[in-house]
Design a protein around this motif. Structure first.
Motif, PDB file in Angstrom:
ATOM      1  N   ARG A 193      49.237  22.072 -75.268  1.00 33.32           N
ATOM      2  CA  ARG A 193      48.378  21.395 -74.289  1.00 33.32           C
ATOM      3  C   ARG A 193      48.265  22.283 -73.049  1.00 33.32           C
ATOM      4  N   TYR A 194      47.086  22.785 -72.799  1.00 34.77           N
ATOM      5  CA  TYR A 194      46.871  23.730 -71.703  1.00 34.77           C
ATOM      6  C   TYR A 194      45.719  23.240 -70.837  1.00 34.77           C
TER       7      TYR A 194
ATOM      8  N   ARG B 202      39.713   7.212 -80.949  1.00 40.74           N
ATOM      9  CA  ARG B 202      39.365   8.449 -80.252  1.00 40.74           C
ATOM     10  C   ARG B 202      39.154   8.238 -78.761  1.00 40.74           C
TER      11      ARG B 202
ATOM     12  N   ARG C 239      40.735  21.149 -68.840  1.00 37.49           N
ATOM     13  CA  ARG C 239      41.180  19.790 -68.505  1.00 37.49           C
ATOM     14  C   ARG C 239      42.451  19.887 -67.671  1.00 37.49           C
TER      15      ARG C 239
ATOM     16  N   ASP D  81      43.879  26.793 -79.932  1.00 41.18           N
ATOM     17  CA  ASP D  81      45.278  27.095 -79.566  1.00 41.18           C
ATOM     18  C   ASP D  81      46.247  26.464 -80.575  1.00 41.18           C
TER      19      ASP D  81
ATOM     20  N   LEU E 225      36.987   9.360 -76.582  1.00 45.10           N
ATOM     21  CA  LEU E 225      35.690   9.509 -75.933  1.00 45.10           C
ATOM     22  C   LEU E 225      34.835   8.294 -76.267  1.00 45.10           C
TER      23      LEU E 225
ATOM     24  N   ALA F  24      47.400  16.718 -83.206  1.00 44.03           N
ATOM     25  CA  ALA F  24      45.990  16.722 -83.629  1.00 44.03           C
ATOM     26  C   ALA F  24      45.426  18.138 -83.605  1.00 44.03           C
ATOM     27  N   LEU F  25      45.032  18.619 -84.804  1.00 42.47           N
ATOM     28  CA  LEU F  25      44.386  19.925 -84.895  1.00 42.47           C
ATOM     29  C   LEU F  25      42.950  19.829 -84.425  1.00 42.47           C
TER      30      LEU F  25
ATOM     31  N   MET G 247      37.832  21.484 -82.824  1.00 41.86           N
ATOM     32  CA  MET G 247      39.197  21.834 -83.185  1.00 41.86           C
ATOM     33  C   MET G 247      39.835  22.604 -82.041  1.00 41.86           C
TER      34      MET G 247
ATOM     35  N   PHE H 200      41.813  25.800 -72.570  1.00 39.33           N
ATOM     36  CA  PHE H 200      42.094  25.949 -73.992  1.00 39.33           C
ATOM     37  C   PHE H 200      40.772  26.219 -74.687  1.00 39.33           C
TER      38      PHE H 200
HETATM   39  P1  ATP Z   1      44.962  14.715 -77.495  1.00 30.31           P
HETATM   40  O1  ATP Z   1      45.205  13.362 -78.034  1.00 30.31           O
HETATM   41  O2  ATP Z   1      45.815  15.768 -78.125  1.00 30.31           O
HETATM   42  O3  ATP Z   1      44.943  14.767 -75.995  1.00 30.31           O
HETATM   43  P2  ATP Z   1      42.115  14.570 -77.358  1.00 30.31           P
HETATM   44  O4  ATP Z   1      41.708  13.315 -78.018  1.00 30.31           O
HETATM   45  O5  ATP Z   1      42.140  14.634 -75.887  1.00 30.31           O
HETATM   46  O6  ATP Z   1      43.490  15.096 -77.950  1.00 30.31           O
HETATM   47  P3  ATP Z   1      39.699  15.909 -78.140  1.00 30.31           P
HETATM   48  O7  ATP Z   1      39.010  15.658 -76.866  1.00 30.31           O
HETATM   49  O8  ATP Z   1      39.272  15.161 -79.329  1.00 30.31           O
HETATM   50  O9  ATP Z   1      41.263  15.767 -77.924  1.00 30.31           O
HETATM   51  O10 ATP Z   1      39.683  17.474 -78.467  1.00 30.31           O
HETATM   52  C1  ATP Z   1      39.682  17.967 -79.801  1.00 30.31           C
HETATM   53  C2  ATP Z   1      40.838  18.896 -80.027  1.00 30.31           C
HETATM   54  O11 ATP Z   1      40.969  19.817 -78.967  1.00 30.31           O
HETATM   55  C3  ATP Z   1      42.198  18.199 -80.079  1.00 30.31           C
HETATM   56  O12 ATP Z   1      42.420  17.669 -81.354  1.00 30.31           O
HETATM   57  C4  ATP Z   1      43.133  19.340 -79.763  1.00 30.31           C
HETATM   58  O13 ATP Z   1      43.388  20.122 -80.904  1.00 30.31           O
HETATM   59  C5  ATP Z   1      42.332  20.164 -78.783  1.00 30.31           C
HETATM   60  N1  ATP Z   1      42.740  19.895 -77.399  1.00 30.31           N
HETATM   61  C6  ATP Z   1      42.412  18.840 -76.605  1.00 30.31           C
HETATM   62  N2  ATP Z   1      42.974  18.944 -75.407  1.00 30.31           N
HETATM   63  C7  ATP Z   1      43.685  20.113 -75.410  1.00 30.31           C
HETATM   64  C8  ATP Z   1      44.482  20.817 -74.443  1.00 30.31           C
HETATM   65  N3  ATP Z   1      44.648  20.369 -73.214  1.00 30.31           N
HETATM   66  N4  ATP Z   1      45.072  21.969 -74.828  1.00 30.31           N
HETATM   67  C9  ATP Z   1      44.899  22.472 -76.080  1.00 30.31           C
HETATM   68  N5  ATP Z   1      44.147  21.873 -77.009  1.00 30.31           N
HETATM   69  C10 ATP Z   1      43.549  20.707 -76.697  1.00 30.31           C
END
Ligand code: ATP
Ligand code: MG
Length: 431
Positions: A127-128, A269, A119, A320, A271, A291-292, A317, A131
């Motif tokens: 946040r990478y 959420r 992403r 990272d 999505l 968020a884990l 999950m 990941f």
């Molecule tokens: P966030 O609110 O942290 O952006 P998200 O709703 O975008 O999370 P999801 O798409 O539900 O995240 O992804 C599930 C999990 O993947 C997240 O809870 C997080 O632990 C991990 N995750 C999401 N984006 C990243 C990222 N850019 N780098 C590292 N981990 C990530």
């Protein structure tokens, strides 16, 4: 010459770190196996339309975070195609479920995956841009029981077990229901009406969301908008009888299994494909990116991408973030170190030490075997680096069958009968 470095938002993982990653993945695979999940591996890139149709055009992921390119045709038989590095894995799994007719067996499909996602986000701690996610999906035709609230509860209970086995303490399970598509349409109307008089005072993103997808206003992190969001209607009041009953059955099963949760009305959420149950496991140690993992039910996803009716529930999950959490916790030591180091006092005891190591390894313990030419001090140093405890095997111990164990975290020295040693190392010397 300029030095070429890893691209912003990507990282190299060196052996000191990969040890923890491997332990996490091994533990995850073991837990998934106990719940009878099988592994699926889908491609790292897919047709862009897959994500646009499943994750949703209006989401942050699709509207601004995807790595997308036009793949030029190389031959007349090929077409130029828009491709995207996968930003998440549920869409790919459901595409594969449809493509291979996995629902045709009538069996519930329980699939897990481990792998990189991409992403284009602003890189920061946790946040990478590349990941890794560990995720699972439970999906099947309605006749397979895929719609049952017991599936939701079982997935949540499995996650609680997995986090516990990883040694991640202090997590919180946040739970909500976003209802059916019809419930959400009703809620969106209620939100639009409530937002109309106040949206002018909100951030530009919320002003846009209020028109395109009012539910997304609940994701807003802008501090000044929070008091306004607190006055908006909650989705629980828009749920119909069936959605309410489903949610009540999920929480009842969690209560029975002793899995603690807190209700969070704003958990909708990021999505679009979620229906009914949505959840996140958070951890205070992570700071802003707390968020884990996140997940939920997606009863209409298969149909949204042209497949048969195939209700499902899943989660992803952030591996990272599991690593970051564990590195900050004492319990990471348990994952990284052997359960015990066996130190034989003198080379003549080496064969007896190998026999003892074999016994303990057969009991499932991780054992490091020392070497009898070491002086005791050197054995202690080696043991302290690689194991949680040291077991001393001298002539006396061999004869009496009573071994001396030193647990490094507490410094305690204990005499343990050989027959009880495996159980002691398993439980008695927890970090
Ligand atoms: P966030 O609110 O942290 O952006 P998200 O709703 O975008 O999370 P999801 O798409 O539900 O995240 O992804 C599930 C999990 O993947 C997240 O809870 C997080 O632990 C991990 N995750 C999401 N984006 C990243 C990222 N850019 N780098 C590292 N981990 C990530
Ligand atoms: Mg995100």
């Amino acid at each position: 010459m300029t030095i070429i470095k890893a691209v912003r938002g990507t990282r190299d993982l060196l052996p000191a770190e990969t040890a923890l990653w491997n332990r996490i993945e091994t533990t995850a695979r073991q837990v998934f196996a106990r719940y009878n999940f099988g592994e699926i591996r889908t491609p790292l890139f897919e047709d862009t339309a897959l994500f646009a149709r499943s994750v949703g055009e209006e989401t942050d992921i699709v509207s601004k975070e995807m790595y997308t390119w036009e793949d030029r045709a190389r031959a007349q038989s090929e077409k130029t195609q828009s491709l995207t590095l996968r930003p998440e894995n549920t869409a790919g799994v459901v595409r594969a479920y449809i493509e291979h007719g996995l629902g045709e067996s009538g069996q519930l499909q329980k699939l897990y995956y481990i792998g990189p996602q991409f992403r284009r986000e602003r890189p920061q701690k946790g946040r990478y841009r590349q990941f890794s996610q560990i995720g699972a999906e439970v999906i099947g035709p309605p006749s397979s029981g895929s719609e049952s609230p017991l599936r939701d509860a079982e997935v949540l209970e499995m996650l609680a077990t997995l986090l516990d086995e990883l040694g991640i303490t202090g997590w919180t399970l946040e739970l909500n229901s976003v209802g059916s598509a019809a419930d959400r349409a009703r809620y969106n109307d209620a939100l639009r009406a409530a937002l109309a008089p106040v949206v002018g005072q909100m951030c530009v993103d919320c002003q846009r969301r209020a028109v395109t997808n009012p539910l997304r206003v609940l994701d807003c992190k802008v501090p000044a908008d929070q008091p306004i969001i607190d006055t908006l209607p909650v989705i629980a009041d828009s749920l119909d009888g069936a959605s309410r009953a489903h949610f009540a059955a999920v929480t009842a099963a969690l209560d029975a299994a002793g899995v603690a949760y807190t209700l969070n009305h704003r958990l909708v959420r990021g999505l679009d494909y979620y229906t009914r149950t949505t959840f996140e496991f958070t951890h205070g140690g992570l700071g802003a990116q707390n968020a884990l993992l996140g997940g939920g039910r997606y009863d209409g996803l298969s149909e949204a991408i042209g497949g048969p009716k195939a209700p499902g529930i899943g989660f992803a999950m952030g591996e990272d973030r599991l690593v970051l959490t564990l590195q900050a916790l004492e319990s990471a030591q348990k994952l990284l170190k052997a359960d015990a180091f066996i130190a034989s006092l003198g080379e003549t005891l080496n064969p007896a030490a190998l026999a003892l190591a074999r016994e303990l390894r057969q009991a499932g313990l991780r054992i490091e075997l020392g070497e009898g030419s070491f002086r005791l001090k050197k054995s202690f140093e080696a043991a302290d680096k690689s194991a949680r405890a040291i077991v001393i095997l001298g002539e006396d111990e061999l004869q009496s069958g009573i071994l001396t164990v030193k647990t490094f975290s507490t410094g305690a020295q204990t005499k343990v009968p050989r027959a009880e040693l495996a159980a002691f190392l398993n439980n008695g010397s927890q970090v």
